[in-house]
Design a protein around this motif. Structure first.
Motif, short mmCIF file in Angstrom:
data_model
loop_
_atom_site.label_atom_id
_atom_site.label_comp_id
_atom_site.label_asym_id
_atom_site.label_seq_id
_atom_site.Cartn_x
_atom_site.Cartn_y
_atom_site.Cartn_z
N GLN A 1 0.97 -1.31 0.28
CA GLN A 1 0.17 0.25 0.07
C GLN A 1 1.02 1.02 -0.21
N ASP A 2 2.18 1.21 0.88
CA ASP A 2 2.87 2.03 0.63
C ASP A 2 3.12 2.82 -0.44
N ILE A 3 3.69 1.11 -1.65
CA ILE A 3 4.14 2.15 -2.55
C ILE A 3 3.07 2.26 -4.03
N ALA A 4 2.38 1.76 -3.70
CA ALA A 4 1.07 2.53 -3.78
C ALA A 4 1.21 3.85 -3.70
N VAL A 5 0.44 4.50 -2.95
CA VAL A 5 0.60 5.44 -2.43
C VAL A 5 1.85 6.56 -2.67
N PHE A 6 3.04 5.76 -2.92
CA PHE A 6 3.74 6.41 -3.33
C PHE A 6 4.23 6.51 -4.80
N GLU A 7 3.65 5.87 -5.85
CA GLU A 7 3.60 5.96 -6.91
C GLU A 7 2.19 7.37 -7.49
N GLU A 8 1.32 6.88 -6.77
CA GLU A 8 0.50 8.00 -7.12
C GLU A 8 1.21 9.14 -7.11
N LEU A 9 1.88 8.94 -5.67
CA LEU A 9 2.06 11.22 -5.36
C LEU A 9 2.39 11.33 -6.34
N GLU A 10 3.73 10.89 -6.81
CA GLU A 10 4.75 10.58 -7.48
C GLU A 10 3.70 11.26 -9.07
N LYS A 11 3.16 10.24 -9.08
CA LYS A 11 2.03 10.55 -10.60
C LYS A 11 1.54 12.09 -10.61
N HIS A 12 0.73 12.00 -9.54
CA HIS A 12 0.13 13.80 -9.56
C HIS A 12 1.44 14.73 -9.41
#
Ligand code: GDP
Length: 190
Positions: free
Chosen positions: A122-133
């Protein structure tokens, strides 16, 4: 950089006008039980954020006014269910609506990762979403007092494989180690 005043303003359960009132916002995000409340208390040298031993117990976004000039936005802990990333769970929805609402502009987001546990899926998915945005965020590694040097270095290597050159701030709210640089970074004038 010091915090001279910290005041609880309100708990928010949805979108709220407070997030568009022009006061810069620093948002704190992390898995439930990661040490988010302890970090906010440590940074503010207070007990404004309740420290809880019951993961998932806080379901509101709590807003604090710091030094009469910055909001600390304490988001509910994610990861209470097995949904990937912020998913569609109620808490994930609340966080997503705040973080990714184009009208709510965070000056900085603090993503907290447990130094002993490392990054969960979940941390990885959240990290990726923050980066994407293209969000402006830092990664805080919490509870470093709980992990020995060699495990810490092992976890650090694993974390850096995912985060690359992203700034990492190891700290302990218990010993207060590493809190100064975090404050410096999140309160710096942008
Ligand atoms: P939250 O759910 O993310 O707000 O996490 P809390 O701040 O409530 O902390 C969860 C648990 O971890 C509590 O039992 C805290 O006392 C403990 N904890 C938080 N930060 C630290 C730390 O830096 N060191 C140690 N040893 N324990 C911590």
């Amino acid at each position: 950089m010091k915090i001279t005043s910290a005041k609880f303003i309100k708990g928010v359960v949805g979108e709220d006008q407070i997030f568009s009132d022009g006061i810069p916002q620093v948002a704190f995000l992390g898995r439930s039980n990661v040490g988010k409340s302890s970090l906010i208390n440590g940074l503010t040298n207070s007990k404004i954020s309740r420290e809880s031993n019951f993961p998932g117990s806080t379901q509101e976004i709590n807003v604090f006014l710091i030094n009469k000039s910055t909001y600390f936005v304490d988001l509910p802990g994610y990861g209470f269910t097995r949904v990937s990333g912020l998913g569609k769970q109620k808490i994930g929805d609340l966080i997503t609506k705040y973080i990714f609402n184009p009208n709510f502009n965070q000056k900085k987001i603090v993503l907290i990762i447990d130094a002993k546990v490392g990054m969960t899926e979940q941390d990885i998915a959240v990290f990726e979403e923050l980066e994407k945005h293209k969000k402006d965020f830092i990664i805080v590694l919490s509870k470093i007092d709980k992990v020995n040097q060699s495990n810490f270095h092992h976890n650090l290597i694993e974390i850096k494989k995912i985060t690359g050159e992203y700034p990492l701030f190891p700290c302990s709210s218990k010993t207060k180690k590493g809190l100064g640089p975090i404050l410096q970074c999140i309160l710096a004038k942008s």
